[in-house]
Design a protein around this motif. Structure first.
Motif, PDB file in Angstrom:
ATOM      1  N   GLY A  94       0.842  -1.190   0.000  1.00 40.42           N
ATOM      2  CA  GLY A  94       0.000   0.000   0.000  1.00 40.42           C
ATOM      3  C   GLY A  94       0.876   1.237   0.000  1.00 40.42           C
ATOM      4  O   GLY A  94       2.077   1.143   0.256  1.00 40.42           O
ATOM      5  N   PRO A  95       0.277   2.386  -0.276  1.00 43.74           N
ATOM      6  CA  PRO A  95       1.059   3.624  -0.373  1.00 43.74           C
ATOM      7  C   PRO A  95       1.671   4.027   0.961  1.00 43.74           C
ATOM      8  O   PRO A  95       1.245   3.557   2.014  1.00 43.74           O
ATOM      9  CB  PRO A  95       0.030   4.655  -0.834  1.00 43.74           C
ATOM     10  N   CYS A 112       0.006   4.338   4.831  1.00 42.15           N
ATOM     11  CA  CYS A 112      -1.265   3.609   4.937  1.00 42.15           C
ATOM     12  C   CYS A 112      -1.329   2.712   6.176  1.00 42.15           C
ATOM     13  O   CYS A 112      -2.352   2.085   6.433  1.00 42.15           O
ATOM     14  CB  CYS A 112      -1.544   2.806   3.672  1.00 42.15           C
ATOM     15  N   LYS A 116       1.263   0.287   7.155  1.00 46.17           N
ATOM     16  CA  LYS A 116       1.966  -0.995   7.056  1.00 46.17           C
ATOM     17  C   LYS A 116       2.956  -1.198   8.210  1.00 46.17           C
ATOM     18  O   LYS A 116       2.916  -2.215   8.888  1.00 46.17           O
ATOM     19  CB  LYS A 116       2.732  -1.090   5.718  1.00 46.17           C
ATOM     20  N   HIS A 133       5.916  -0.878  -0.581  1.00 46.81           N
ATOM     21  CA  HIS A 133       4.966  -0.090  -1.368  1.00 46.81           C
ATOM     22  C   HIS A 133       5.080  -0.468  -2.836  1.00 46.81           C
ATOM     23  O   HIS A 133       4.417   0.085  -3.691  1.00 46.81           O
ATOM     24  CB  HIS A 133       5.237   1.414  -1.176  1.00 46.81           C
ATOM     25  N   GLN A 149       4.557  -2.734  -5.929  1.00 49.51           N
ATOM     26  CA  GLN A 149       3.626  -3.751  -6.431  1.00 49.51           C
ATOM     27  C   GLN A 149       4.364  -4.966  -7.010  1.00 49.51           C
ATOM     28  O   GLN A 149       3.941  -6.099  -6.827  1.00 49.51           O
ATOM     29  CB  GLN A 149       2.769  -3.165  -7.571  1.00 49.51           C
ATOM     30  N   VAL A 153      -3.752  -5.837   0.633  1.00 50.44           N
ATOM     31  CA  VAL A 153      -3.669  -4.459   0.149  1.00 50.44           C
ATOM     32  C   VAL A 153      -4.301  -3.527   1.170  1.00 50.44           C
ATOM     33  O   VAL A 153      -5.455  -3.701   1.556  1.00 50.44           O
ATOM     34  CB  VAL A 153      -4.412  -4.317  -1.205  1.00 50.44           C
ATOM     35  N   LEU A 154      -3.501  -2.550   1.600  1.00 51.40           N
ATOM     36  CA  LEU A 154      -3.975  -1.588   2.596  1.00 51.40           C
ATOM     37  C   LEU A 154      -4.134  -0.216   1.970  1.00 51.40           C
ATOM     38  O   LEU A 154      -3.357   0.172   1.096  1.00 51.40           O
ATOM     39  CB  LEU A 154      -2.940  -1.430   3.695  1.00 51.40           C
ATOM     40  N   ASP A 155      -5.122   0.515   2.450  1.00 54.54           N
ATOM     41  CA  ASP A 155      -5.237   1.921   2.073  1.00 54.54           C
ATOM     42  C   ASP A 155      -5.812   2.688   3.251  1.00 54.54           C
ATOM     43  O   ASP A 155      -6.836   2.294   3.815  1.00 54.54           O
ATOM     44  CB  ASP A 155      -6.128   2.052   0.824  1.00 54.54           C
ATOM     45  N   GLN A 156      -5.137   3.749   3.642  1.00 54.12           N
ATOM     46  CA  GLN A 156      -5.553   4.579   4.762  1.00 54.12           C
ATOM     47  C   GLN A 156      -5.956   3.759   5.981  1.00 54.12           C
ATOM     48  O   GLN A 156      -7.011   3.973   6.567  1.00 54.12           O
ATOM     49  CB  GLN A 156      -6.692   5.489   4.328  1.00 54.12           C
ATOM     50  N   GLN A 183      -8.039  -3.544   2.155  1.00 51.65           N
ATOM     51  CA  GLN A 183      -8.909  -3.447   0.979  1.00 51.65           C
ATOM     52  C   GLN A 183      -9.203  -4.823   0.381  1.00 51.65           C
ATOM     53  O   GLN A 183     -10.341  -5.125   0.048  1.00 51.65           O
ATOM     54  CB  GLN A 183      -8.249  -2.574  -0.101  1.00 51.65           C
TER      55      GLN A 183
END
Ligand code: ADP
Ligand code: ADP
Length: 226
Positions: free
Chosen positions: A37-38, A41, A43, A193, A195, A207-210, A214
């Protein structure tokens, strides 16, 4: 069987929106799970909570079915490697790798064998007498991994371990990590981060976001997902 289980894991830093928000996830014995993830986020915060380096705001980390949120890091049989790994500069590779075993009063003959085995595993056998400053970046990163793996942890956590390496070295270290895992099947949680790194290394990818989970699936499942 799942070795590590996250149940509604949540972390809030000082009243702001949750950095990690209600994450539930099981990591199986021998699995290589990638958290991707970005930046920002959540991790690293998840890894640090698994390792016991960060307090949990709510939810639980379970290891072998036992809630460990009250356990200190040392009790967790977990090893972690960071992006900016720091080796002890005045110690040789051998001494760097032996250090954690010495702290645990592992008898000398066993210590020597375990260091030699791990050095062999990571292609460090010829470098045992060197100090860190006489090593290349890739070699140093291998020593950092060796230092973590030498005590045969149940769970191996890696936080962006290849980010500081140049592109070419990153590709070869990635292949090496994959080989290592195929051979020894140490339960691994790997944060990146990147891919491509996630796709190449992960048995499964989360997959993580904020702060939120996800999707979780194999590279094929995620790749085929619309
Ligand atoms: P990632 O590893 O995905 O880059 P982090 O887990 O480091 O993300 O950070 C998640 C969020 O939590 C970010 O917004 C970050 O700024 C915040 N954060 C992380 N550690 C702290 C801390 N010690 N104090 C305050 N905020 C933090
Ligand atoms: P990464 O993104 O690789 O996880 P960071 O550079 O975000 O690393 O964080 C490095 C350290 O700073 C970590 O210990 C993290 O907990 C802490 N940190 C990150 N964000 C914040 C923040 N907003 N406030 C305070 N500490 C933070």
């Amino acid at each position: 069987m799942s070795i590590v289980r996250l149940e509604h894991l949540t972390k809030t830093f000082g009243g702001r929106t949750a950095a990690v928000d209600d994450v539930s996830l099981s990591i199986d014995d021998g699995e290589f799970l990638v958290l991707v993830g970005p930046s920002g986020c959540g991790k690293s915060t998840i890894l640090r909570m698994i390792a016991g380096l960060e307090e949990v705001t709510s939810g639980d980390v379970l290891i072998d079915g036992e809630p460990v949120t009250a356990w200190p890091p040392k009790q967790r049989d977990i090893a972690m490697v960071f992006q900016n790994y720091a080796l002890y500069p005045h110690m040789t590779v051998q001494e760097n790798m032996a250090f954690a075993l010495k702290l645990r009063h592992v008898p000398a003959p066993q210590l020597t064998t375990q260091v030699a085995d791990t050095a062999h595993l990571l292609g460090l056998s010829e470098l045992l007498d060197r100090k860190p400053k006489a090593l290349s970046g890739g070699q140093r990163q291998r020593v950092a991994m060796g230092r973590a793996l030498v005590r045969k942890p149940r769970v191996f956590l890696l936080d962006e371990p290849l980010s500081n390496l140049d592109a070419k070295l990153r590709v070869s270290m990635r292949a090496e990590l994959a080989r290592l895992h195929q051979r020894y099947r140490i339960t691994t949680v790997y944060v990146t981060h990147d891919q491509v790194e996630a796709m190449t290394l992960g048995d499964r990818i989360a997959v993580l976001d904020q702060g939120r989970l996800q999707q979780v699936g194999s590279p094929e499942e995620l790749y085929l997902a619309p």
